[in-house]
Design a protein around this motif. Structure first.
Motif, PDB file in Angstrom:
ATOM      1  N   LYS B 130       0.912  -1.334  -0.071  1.00 46.19           N
ATOM      2  CA  LYS B 130       0.037   0.185   0.039  1.00 46.19           C
ATOM      3  C   LYS B 130       0.951   1.161   0.059  1.00 46.19           C
ATOM      4  O   LYS B 130       0.811   2.215  -0.817  1.00 46.19           O
ATOM      5  CB  LYS B 130      -0.838   0.184   1.180  1.00 46.19           C
ATOM      6  CG  LYS B 130      -1.888  -0.972   1.071  1.00 46.19           C
ATOM      7  CD  LYS B 130      -2.838  -1.252   2.416  1.00 46.19           C
ATOM      8  CE  LYS B 130      -2.163  -1.440   3.732  1.00 46.19           C
ATOM      9  NZ  LYS B 130      -1.532  -2.775   3.558  1.00 46.19           N
ATOM     10  N   THR B 132       4.085   1.787  -0.695  1.00 44.37           N
ATOM     11  CA  THR B 132       4.907   1.752  -1.773  1.00 44.37           C
ATOM     12  C   THR B 132       4.060   2.286  -2.807  1.00 44.37           C
ATOM     13  O   THR B 132       4.698   3.176  -3.682  1.00 44.37           O
ATOM     14  CB  THR B 132       5.570   0.339  -2.103  1.00 44.37           C
ATOM     15  OG1 THR B 132       6.201  -0.152  -1.001  1.00 44.37           O
ATOM     16  CG2 THR B 132       6.548   0.620  -3.361  1.00 44.37           C
ATOM     17  N   GLU B 299      10.237  -1.839  -6.932  1.00 47.43           N
ATOM     18  CA  GLU B 299      10.006  -1.118  -5.589  1.00 47.43           C
ATOM     19  C   GLU B 299      10.534   0.393  -5.735  1.00 47.43           C
ATOM     20  O   GLU B 299      10.571   0.916  -5.096  1.00 47.43           O
ATOM     21  CB  GLU B 299      11.054  -1.786  -4.730  1.00 47.43           C
ATOM     22  CG  GLU B 299      10.706  -3.237  -4.413  1.00 47.43           C
ATOM     23  CD  GLU B 299      11.533  -3.636  -3.100  1.00 47.43           C
ATOM     24  OE1 GLU B 299      11.372  -3.367  -2.017  1.00 47.43           O
ATOM     25  OE2 GLU B 299      12.354  -4.590  -3.393  1.00 47.43           O
TER      26      GLU B 299
END
Ligand code: GDP
Ligand code: GDP
Ligand code: MG
Ligand code: MG
Lengths: 449, 319
Positions: B130, B132, B299
């Motif tokens: 969430k 990220t 990421e």
């Protein structure tokens, strides 16, 4: 709720009564159901295939026991086989004779490594160790800060290191620090990574080769699906972990991934994570997970949990009270406190089987706030009122409502619940236990819900 | 005020999911191939064995027993009616079924009233991505020239606010926070007031991860949506359920429960850069008609792409 596997198998075999052997046709039919149940529980399809082959071989030609229906018999084979698959020796943590014992937690992103590191350190501390934590997650924003907050909250030592230190360096420095300060356990929290990320996997291999952890634990989310085998296989292949922690088991995922992971790596589940709080870590019991995977509930977990938390003496006292019908509002409140000690009520209810006498209980949504409110109401009574509810008349009710910030209706409702509970306990005493000793831990039916 | 098109066509050409995954998988020695292609090569007829293998691929992608069985039943019917017999058509037939399920029509986000921010709430179970994803979305909106404010309403997890702060810094957007343990609704309230005063375009609300089985935590979420609605007409305009691609069949239950309490309007499927396929979203789209909006493939800030059913279906069959 869903039909359980046992229900389905009972159906498959309902025509089989009177036959003396389990026939191939029936077994095929049963295997279909077993297969679906396991797939729905997220067991990997290849593992399911092997498993059903084994079950088939075992079931074929088995004589039908007098005491079991054929359906039950197949459930038993499935169950025993699953327990066998999940069980295994070497489930203890490998402590070294030359401390510090080094534990390293590895796994995919978000699986629960940092939280589990905190939980493990707390568990170690409780068991007489002096653990030290170190985070080598230099990638995820605020990851090291997260472990620092957790360490502080638990009251465990953390090696903080410099802001620009590299993971390997952090491990080495922390190990030296642990040794120098007499900490006998070092827990390394690593960054989450994908098993296909070559460079990050290489980083872990280097740490392993240099620091030589005594225990590498793979942290796996109970909600994992079919891909669990790939990640577990790769982590195991590259690092050789000694076991895994199954997290987030406080939800309603069946946890079939654990079976896949155990099957493809041969390494056992060592701990189970059951909440976000730092004491929500439990030892693993294969039989319970099996019941959960095939949908038979987890009554054993429940009983054990109750045993741990409920002060045995208090339990016996209260049993005495039932006998003498002296169950007061004070006892009622004590019971609520006991229930609270068990942890979240929801987590307890979710352990109950979705079948049988507990069916409706599970659906009943219990509001934790409700307990708080009940406690507040009882707290607002005078000791005399608590010992004798008959004196609580209208004006007393008004006073109690005011004092507890509730309404008179709520006070009335509580008194009604209390009366019902007292009655229920009286009945139970007469029917269930018939004067015999209350089985250990069996106190839950007395809950006022 | 102009109509904010949250999901309008991308301005520049983005790499497709397929390409991103290819890139991620390329990190390994494995070759990126089409499992279906391989399976069908050189075969003349559609036979039971072939369908069984396809079933295995689908189950292995977490599509689930029900959806898989339904699709294969339809395929079998076509085969027996002889409207489908050529193995080369089989691939398209199956992909078509999947695409049909995944292309959920969705109403575009509601128009935002003059002087009010567009309120987007992120929900989901623990650790799915969430925070990220919020970082990635903030960056995206900023690039579109919008003003963004983050709301740190995960006051529970250790250092959750610090994590979101770092993301706020990365896209240079303001963040509204309180101290750890504060009431999430209070943080939300603050953020909405502040956003209105500062004429912010988007408020993105981070919430603590919670398992859908925890009634009190779900009630908290419900309360937050109530507060949002009270403070900003029509809010929350978007409630995105974040789901990890590694999630198995539990994903369907998650979607049901979060929709019930928080009114989920769309899904974000994260961590598709791994080997997990995220097939459970097919069951979600099929049963709950929730559209999938975004896909997380890493990421980093730019690792978020818009969902495309076509690419996704291709990736389901990629090895
Ligand atoms: N409900 C529940 N949440 C958990 C459990 N273990 C971890 N979490 C949550 O999962 C999320 C990710 O955990 P974290 O330790 O940060 O994962 P990491 O990325 O692997 O270090 C956090 O929100 C944790 O609170 C568990 O056993 N139960
Ligand atoms: N590989 C990969 N990791 C991701 C992705 N999205 C999030 N993560 C990682 O997943 C972990 C949990 O993410 P976070 O945003 O903290 O989850 P939250 O608990 O739901 O807020 C972090 O380590 C993130 O870096 C993604 O799309 N791909
Ligand atoms: Mg971590
Ligand atoms: Mg978060």
């Amino acid at each position: 709720m869903f039909e359980t596997l046992s229900d389905k198998l009972q159906k498959v075999f309902k025509n089989l009564r009177g036959e003396s052997r389990l026939s191939e046709l029936h077994i095929e039919e049963a295997l279909k159901e077993i297969r679906i149940a396991l797939l729905e529980a997220d067991v990997n399809f290849k593992v399911v295939k092997q498993f059903t082959d084994t079950v088939k071989a075992k079931a074929l030609g088995q004589e039908v026991f007098e005491s079991l229906s054929p359906g039950q018999q197949v459930v038993k084979i499935v169950r025993d086989e699953l327990v066998e698959m999940l069980g295994g020796s070497n489930v203890k943590i490998n402590f070294t004779s030359q401390p510090p014992t080094v534990l390293m937690l590895v796994g995919l992103q978000g699986s629960g490594k940092t939280t589990s590191s905190g939980k493990l350190s707390k568990w170690m501390q409780k068991n007489g160790h002096r653990p030290m934590l170190v985070s080598v997650d230099v990638y995820r924003p605020a990851a090291r800060e997260q472990l620092r907050v957790i360490a502080k909250e638990i009251g465990v030592k953390i090696y903080e290191g410099g802001p620009d230190d590299k993971p390997l360096r952090l491990c080495q420095d922390a190990l030296r620090e642990a040794r120098n300060t007499g900490h006998d356990v070092l827990i390394i929290d690593t960054a989450g990574r994908l098993h296909i990320d070559e460079s990050l996997m290489q980083e872990l291999r280097e740490i392993k080769d240099t620091v030589k952890p005594h225990e590498i634990l793979f942290v796996a989310d109970a909600m994992l699906g079919q891909d669990a085998v790939k990640s577990a296989q790769q982590f195991h292949g590259q690092l050789g972990f000694n076991g895994f922690i199954l997290t987030k088991m406080d939800g309603d995922a069946r946890g079939g991934a654990a079976l896949s992971i155990k099957h493809v790596t041969g390494q056992p589940v060592k701990f189970v994570g059951t909440g976000e709080k730092y004491d929500a870590l439990e030892l693993f019991h294969p039989d319970r997970l099996v019941s959960r995977i095939i949908g038979m509930g987890d009554i054993l977990s429940l009983i054990e949990k109750a045993e741990e938390a409920i002060d045995q003496k208090a339990a016996m006292d209260s049993l005495e009270k039932i006998r003498t019908d002296g169950f007061t509002l004070e006892d009622f409140r004590d019971q609520l406190r006991q229930v609270r000690k068990l942890g979240s009520l929801e987590s307890i209810l979710s352990l109950l089987p979705s079948i049988g006498p507990f069916k409706d209980l599970q659906k009943a949504k219990v509001d934790e706030k409700e307990i708080t409110r009940i406690e507040a109401i009882i707290n607002s009574m005078t000791p005399k009122e608590r010992r004798n509810d008959k004196i609580i008349n209208g004006s007393r009710r008004k006073r109690i409502a005011r004092g507890s910030g509730t309404s008179v209706q709520e006070v009335n409702q509580l008194l009604k619940q209390y009366a019902q509970t007292r009655q229920m306990m009286k009945n139970m005493k007469n029917t269930m236990f018939g004067g015999r000793k209350l089985p250990k831990g069996m106190k839950l039916p007395q809950m006022p819900f | 005020m102009e109509f904010i098109t949250l999901f309008g066509p991308p301005k520049k050409k983005e790499p497709t999911v397929f390409e991103k995954i290819k890139e991620a998988v390329g990190k390994t020695k494995e070759n990126f191939t089409e499992q279906l292609e391989e399976l069908l090569q050189g075969r003349k007829e559609i036979d039971a064995g072939m369908l069984a293998e396809i079933e295995a691929i689908m189950i292995g992608a977490d599509i689930g027993v029900n959806t898989t069985t339904e699709i294969l039943a339809s395929i079998r019917a076509q085969v027996s009616r002889q409207t489908l017999s050529d193995p080369t058509q089989l691939k398209n037939a199956i992909k078509e079924e999947l695409r049909r399920i995944l292309k959920v029509n969705y109403a575009p986000p509601r128009q935002v009233e003059e002087g009010n921010p567009f309120v987007l709430v992120m929900v989901g179970v623990n650790g799915v991505g969430k925070t990220t994803t919020i970082g990635k979305l903030a960056n995206r909106f900023r690039k579109d020239g919008k003003s963004v404010m983050l709301c740190a309403a995960d006051t529970f997890r250790a250092a959750a606010t610090e994590q979101l702060e770092i993301w706020a810094t990365r896209s240079d957007v303001p963040i509204v926070k309180q101290k750890a343990g504060a009431d999430p609704s209070a943080v939300l309230f603050d953020a909405l007031q502040s956003a209105k005063a500062r004429k912010i375009d988007y408020v993105i609300v981070d919430t603590a991860g919670r398992l859908h089985t925890k009634n009190n935590l779900m009630a908290e979420l419900e309360k937050m949506t109530r507060i949002a609605k009270r403070e900003v007409p029509g809010a929350p305009h978007e409630v995105l359920l974040v789901m990890d691609a590694t999630t198995g069949q539990n994903g369907l239950t998650q979607a049901k429960e979060f929709t019930k309490t928080a009114g989920v309007t769309g899904l974000v499927l994260t961590k598709l850069d791994g080997t997990a396929k995220g097939g459970v979203v097919t069951a979600i789209a099929r049963d709950l008609k929730i559209p999938i909006r975004f896909v997380g493939v890493g990421e980093k800030m730019d690792d978020l792409i818009e969902f495309s059913a076509d690419d996704f279906v291709d990736s389901l069959f990629a090895a």
